[in-house]
Design an enzyme around this catalytic site. Structure first.
Site, PDB file in Angstrom:
ATOM      1  N   GLY A  93      48.860  63.086  34.113  1.00 36.54           N
ATOM      2  CA  GLY A  93      49.686  62.609  35.221  1.00 36.54           C
ATOM      3  C   GLY A  93      49.607  61.101  35.323  1.00 36.54           C
TER       4      GLY A  93
ATOM      5  N   ILE B 210      44.572  67.936  36.266  1.00 37.27           N
ATOM      6  CA  ILE B 210      45.515  67.191  35.425  1.00 37.27           C
ATOM      7  C   ILE B 210      44.859  66.757  34.114  1.00 37.27           C
ATOM      8  CG2 ILE B 210      46.927  66.479  37.366  1.00 37.27           C
ATOM      9  CD1 ILE B 210      45.514  63.742  37.292  1.00 37.27           C
ATOM     10  N   GLY B 211      43.880  67.563  33.715  1.00 35.91           N
ATOM     11  CA  GLY B 211      43.185  67.259  32.466  1.00 35.91           C
ATOM     12  C   GLY B 211      41.833  66.612  32.698  1.00 35.91           C
TER      13      GLY B 211
ATOM     14  N   ARG C 179      27.152  61.241  42.966  1.00 40.19           N
ATOM     15  CA  ARG C 179      26.661  62.378  42.196  1.00 40.19           C
ATOM     16  C   ARG C 179      27.584  62.646  41.002  1.00 40.19           C
ATOM     17  NH1 ARG C 179      23.730  66.888  43.486  1.00 40.19           N
ATOM     18  NH2 ARG C 179      23.827  66.520  45.727  1.00 40.19           N
TER      19      ARG C 179
ATOM     20  N   LEU D 164      28.987  65.355  38.834  1.00 33.38           N
ATOM     21  CA  LEU D 164      29.159  66.804  38.973  1.00 33.38           C
ATOM     22  C   LEU D 164      29.078  67.508  37.626  1.00 33.38           C
ATOM     23  CD1 LEU D 164      32.093  66.612  41.531  1.00 33.38           C
ATOM     24  CD2 LEU D 164      29.733  67.291  42.031  1.00 33.38           C
ATOM     25  N   ASN D 165      29.521  66.805  36.579  1.00 35.60           N
ATOM     26  CA  ASN D 165      29.507  67.378  35.227  1.00 35.60           C
ATOM     27  C   ASN D 165      29.392  66.193  34.277  1.00 35.60           C
ATOM     28  OD1 ASN D 165      30.409  68.126  32.592  1.00 35.60           O
ATOM     29  ND2 ASN D 165      31.464  69.920  33.435  1.00 35.60           N
TER      30      ASN D 165
ATOM     31  N   GLU E 139      39.370  56.621  37.688  1.00 30.31           N
ATOM     32  CA  GLU E 139      40.036  55.334  37.486  1.00 30.31           C
ATOM     33  C   GLU E 139      39.089  54.170  37.227  1.00 30.31           C
ATOM     34  OE1 GLU E 139      41.865  56.115  41.267  1.00 30.31           O
ATOM     35  OE2 GLU E 139      43.861  55.910  40.410  1.00 30.31           O
TER      36      GLU E 139
END
Lengths: 328, 729
Positions: free
Chosen positions: B243, B470-471, B614, B616-617, B691
């Protein structure tokens, strides 16, 4: 896409017959033509598929030169042992162009016939004398960073976009053309593409009904061969300036200096005066400047592409210096 | 049952770190990855819909004016053509992100070259495309159509203006000062998947498969455009092929497909061509930016000036927020920040990949490099000396601030040499080699979000929300959060996204997706935990869940007693957004080579160190950073929208001529994740990531170009022509 009749040609004479039909075009790899058809830059009513008429061989000629069939893919040519051994500038130029996927489909004849990527040519809602004679040239006074500085006319400032033909020009290759009557004619690559002049819609000397059947290379020469392509991103971009060089040094002097230039004109640029200047002279930056003076005599920028004139000079210095170092 | 949490205070009591499943933060591979790489994940245009006909948009070939006549017969007579949709409700621009209302309609009023004006529908795509090309349209052009941003017609954006102290005096009194002006070119989002929609109308309800980032807003925008109530519309965007801002708002193809489907009572698919996506969706505005930096003898900033000129179409509120991070990144008592917007007739300017900082940070950070050189201070050290302890304009505390750590850890990992710097110290053959660095900053956003979590009787979980992926990895982090909270493996959590029938999420944009939807999922899971704790007769804080069992060994299935446990989490950021200034921070380091003869610049290696709360992954976070750094390379070296100076049409409108970096342009990239917990950023202590990786990185490359070859270039992208023009002999 405009509807069209599709025919598969089974022989060269078939292909010639289709090519002679009104509004006919031939398709091989289609890497350029299909894009243009989708955009309606090209609107053939007849499409002749020449993909299965043979002509994909690469063979030695009796004089130890090489004959590359018109339908040999760019990949096949670039990896061919004799091309790699004897005409490395050709392999390098091909590999500097497009992407692996495109090179797998693109053919020798199609590559020679590829059309300019001028933004205005590719946009059917903008003026372009090449696509729509008499409509004007959008690039003059428009965005023209990619455009020509040599051999332009007030009708067209487009560049020929390819790399392979620049190398073929430096190598002195010839284009073998089947005429509509079945006979063949041979044209040096250097004379195959045209300058825009008053007929910018003509890219090359092919007449309706003619097709390229092969490109022949002269016997190999002992020389250093380089292809330098200057571009903004390092792959999948057309040349700002490119140089193919076949250089030999003997006894501290140029014994051979065959140079061709891409990105500067409507055709791969070759100026025989440059070779004449260099051969017999000792390499020096001052000499390279003289060569650049010859190359750029009459060069004219159109605003965005003014930089190509100094860039061509600097790139010529780099290529000659590198070639001399390698040849020594 | 819905549980609403409005976050007014930092979430210092967040429970994620005390859970036992151990999946949060782990480098879990994308749960939808296999479906994507094997081609079984359907994108918007790929749904097999019986009887679907094809629509192709017709676009304007003048810059400004009105349409006098559309000769529908000219196309209707062509083979296969079903209809020419010439409807006042057709939209002519994409909606801006979070607009929540229809964008500009009235397709007979032309405001830019390439504006959609009608839709041709035919049995086949090829027929529709050919007929669209041949539709005869009569225009009445308006000659007054400025296409170049002229400062004399620009309006100051007063919300952005800060004038404090006396910057002129600070500049003249400064031990060292810099007054430089940069330009940046426009950018395209350049998502791989073109904008596409399939609309189906059953006479009552409209279903649209579309490629959109924010269904929670898009449904309202579509409803407004069509004048059809939201409860009669269903939007589906399960997979989105990128996107980058271009799919934030409802766009022209989705509205056109809907109108056509309702009019024809047949399913209609509209896929934009690559050229249409480029010329009819969003551009990032080009900018002209003046930076004024004044510092004392120790390099501490006393004056800070950043003025920017951007452009947009008349009627658009969006002004590229160039100064967004400039307001708080560095101190300087004397400040002047001004954003001006010029109205011109190029395509819509809107959100493209990190709007604001993507172009504001590379100029600021390049100017900082000039200042470092003038002051004789190492660039890393100059930044370290200029980290404010609170927001220099509003006086707010930072929610967290990891710039110093990022600078130090990044410098160490990169092997930054803090010896005095001078250009042209290293050459290899034709190539000058040099290094550069820059700070990264990107404001953190967090938004209201809802998600429904069902702990099913069979011991698996289901998460439903209209949030999109969105990927970026949303599917996966949602599964990880729910899994961690409920004691399940991620593959025991079914995540169902991208359907407007589900509770409304925050949408994907502005990097707020993960902290916002993650917080909603967390809230729902906490409520489920409370219910389970009640069943066990214990306090929730004593509830241990792991491997689908409670701490006492009772399987979840047994605890649930054959019933599903359903909770909707409703997260809303409250006073935290007023009480704190929240931003992601980071540092970029780059080594480049510049060809002495040709001015070509290639990046040898690049590193980014980032702190964004944090993680998260660790895998998807790192991937986001790699993507951001790649865009930094594009911004620095190749990406530029080129507009015709006469009619303002976008000239380079495909991926052959608009140069995003290719693999060969992207060398070994290294990412250092500076782990932290930002309790005031969101309830899960996470900030946005997507971003930050492109907010400043281009300056590290620009500064490295100077360090390599001595060319100080003030225009992005730094293409060979520009590098050569600035190259010393």
């Amino acid at each position: 896409m405009r509807p069209f009749q599709y025919q598969r040609a089974h022989s060269i004479s078939d292909a010639s017959a289709i090519a002679a039909l009104p509004e006919a075009m031939l398709i091989a790899g289609g890497t350029n033509l299909l894009d243009m058809m989708k955009l309606q830059v090209a609107t053939p009513s007849q499409l002749g598929d020449i993909g299965r008429i043979g002509l994909d061989g690469i063979q030695d000629t009796s004089d130890r030169g090489l004959r590359i069939g018109a339908l040999a893919t760019n990949t096949a040519t670039a990896v061919h042992p004799r091309v790699r051994a004897d005409y490395p500038v050709l392999a390098r130029a091909i590999l500097a162009g497009a992407t692996q996927q495109l090179r797998n489909k693109a053919t020798t004849g199609g590559n020679l016939c590829q059309r300019t990527r001028c933004y205005y040519f590719m946009n059917v809602d903008q003026p372009c004398n090449k696509r729509d004679p008499g409509s004007g040239c959008g690039a003059i006074g428009g965005v023209n960073k990619l455009h020509a500085v040599l051999g332009t006319s007030d009708q067209c400032i487009a560049t020929y976009p390819g790399d392979m033909a620049v190398a073929l020009t430096a190598l002195g290759a010839k284009v073998v053309i089947a005429k509509s009557d079945g006979a063949e004619r041979t044209v040096p690559v250097r004379d195959f593409h045209l300058l825009p002049g008053d007929t910018p819609w003509r890219d090359n000397v092919l007449d309706q009904g003619e097709l390229i059947v092969a490109v022949t290379l002269p016997p190999p020469v002992a020389a250093t061969q380089l292809y330098r392509k200057v571009r903004e991103r390092s792959s999948y971009a057309f040349a700002l300036v490119s140089i193919a060089a076949v250089i030999a040094i003997d006894d501290g002097k140029f014994a051979r200096a065959d140079l061709a230039f891409g990105g500067l004109a409507h055709k791969p640029w070759h100026d025989p005066r440059i070779g004449e200047l260099l051969v017999g002279a000792a390499p020096s930056p001052a000499l390279y400047d003289q060569a650049a003076d010859l190359l750029l005599e009459g060069a004219e920028g159109h605003g965005d592409n003014d930089f190509k004139i100094p860039l061509a000079r600097r790139t010529l210095h780099a290529v000659l210096a590198e070639a001399v170092e390698k040849a020594a | 049952m819905s549980v609403h949490v409005k976050q007014d205070k930092p979430a210092t009591d967040n429970r994620l770190d005390t859970m036992r499943q151990g999946v949060i933060g782990k480098p879990v591979s994308r749960i939808e990855g296999l479906a994507k790489v094997t081609g079984t994940a359907p994108y918007a245009a790929e749904y097999p819909v019986e009887g679907c006909v094809e629509g192709v948009l017709v676009t304007a070939t003048i810059t400004r004016g009105t349409i006098v006549r559309i000769d529908a017969e000219s196309a209707l007579a062509m083979p296969g053509v079903i209809a020419v949709i010439d409807d006042e409700r057709l939209t002519t621009r994409p909606a801006q992100g979070t607009a929540n209302e229809a964008p500009q309609q009235k397709p007979r009023t032309i405001c830019y070259w390439g504006q959609p004006i009608a839709l041709v529908v035919a049995e086949s795509f090829e027929q529709a495309r050919d007929a669209a090309r041949h539709l005869v349209v009569e225009y009445k052009p308006d000659e007054a159509a400025p296409v170049e941003a002229d400062p004399s017609i620009a309006e100051e954006q007063e919300d952005e203006t800060v004038r404090e102290g006396n910057l002129d005096k600070a500049m003249s009194d400064a031990a060292f000062a810099v007054d430089v002006t940069y330009t940046t070119k426009g950018h395209a989002s350049a998502a791989m998947e073109p904008h596409a929609a399939i609309a189906q109308w059953d006479g009552e309800r409209l279903t649209v498969h579309a490629s959109l980032q924010m269904l929670n807003y898009n449904i309202t925008e579509l409803s407004d455009a069509l004048d059809l109530p939201e409860d009669r519309i269903r939007l589906i965007s399960r997979y989105v092929g990128g996107g980058f801002g271009s799919k934030l708002g409802i766009s022209e193809e989705a509205v056109a497909a809907s109108i056509a489907a309702m009019q024809l009572e047949r399913p209609v698919r509209v896929v934009m061509s690559r050229q249409q996506v480029f010329q009819s969706i969003m551009r990032r505005s080009e900018t002209t930016q003046r930076l004024r930096l004044a510092c004392d003898a120790d390099g501490r900033l006393t004056g800070f000036g950043h003025e920017a000129l951007v452009s947009n179409l008349p009627g658009e509120e969006f002004a590229e927020p160039v100064l967004q991070s400039s307001h708080f990144l560095y101190p300087g008592e004397h400040r002047e920040l001004v954003l001006k917007l010029a109205r011109i007739h190029r395509m819509t300017a809107g959100s493209v990949r990190a709007p604001g900082e993507a172009v504001g940070m590379p100029t600021l950070e390049a100017a900082m490099d000039v200042l470092a050189e003038r002051a004789g201070i190492d660039p890393v050290e100059l930044r370290l000396r200029n980290i404010p302890d609170k927001d220099p304009e509003q006086g707010l505390p930072f929610s967290s601030h990891k710039l110093a750590e990022c600078l130090r850890q990044g410098a160490e990992a990169f092997g930054w040499d803090s010896a005095p710097r001078r250009p042209r110290l290293r050459r290899e053959g034709e190539w000058w080699i040099g290094t550069g660095m820059a700070s990264a900053a990107r404001v953190h956003n967090v938004a209201e979000a809802r998600a429904r979590v069902t702990l099913k009787a069979d011991g698996t979980a289901l998460v439903e929300t209209d949030m999109t992926d969105i990927g970026t990895g949303t599917y996966t982090i949602v599964a990880q959060i729910a899994g961690e909270m409920l004691g399940l493996r991620p593959d025991q959590v079914l995540v169902d996204l991208g359907d407007s029938n589900h509770p409304r999420g925050p949408g994907s944009g502005g990097s707020w997706g993960a902290p916002s939807i993650g917080s909603a999922v967390y809230v729902a899971c906490m409520a489920i935990r409370e219910a389970l704790a009640d069943t066990l007769g214990i306090d929730e804080t004593a509830l241990v869940l792991a491997d689908a069992k409670a701490g006492n060994g009772t399987p979840l299935t047994e605890l649930l007693g054959g019933k599903d446990l359903v909770r909707e989490g409703h997260y809303e950021p409250g006073k935290i957004t007023d009480d704190y200034l929240a931003s992601g921070f980071g540092a970029f380091f780059a080594e480049v080579r510049v060809n002495h003869y040709t001015g070509e610049t290639r990046v040898n290696r690049m590193l980014g160190a980032f702190g964004f709360g944090r993680v998260l992954n660790a895998k998807t976070a790192r991937s986001q950073c790699l993507g951001g750094i790649t865009w930094s390379i594009g911004m620095a070296l190749t990406e530029a929208l080129e507009f015709d100076p006469r009619d303002g049409h976008l000239v380079n409108r495909d991926l052959a001529e608009y140069h995003v970096p290719v693999h060969r342009d992207v060398p070994d990239l290294d990412v250092v994740l500076v782990e932290e917990r930002d309790a005031a950023a969101s309830i899960i202590q996470a900030k946005g990531i997507g971003e930050l990786g492109m907010c400043g990185g281009a300056a590290a490359i620009a500064n490295a170009i100077y360090n390599a070859c001595g060319a100080r270039v003030f225009d992005y992208p730094m293409t060979p022509d520009r590098v050569l023009a600035a190259m010393p002999d």
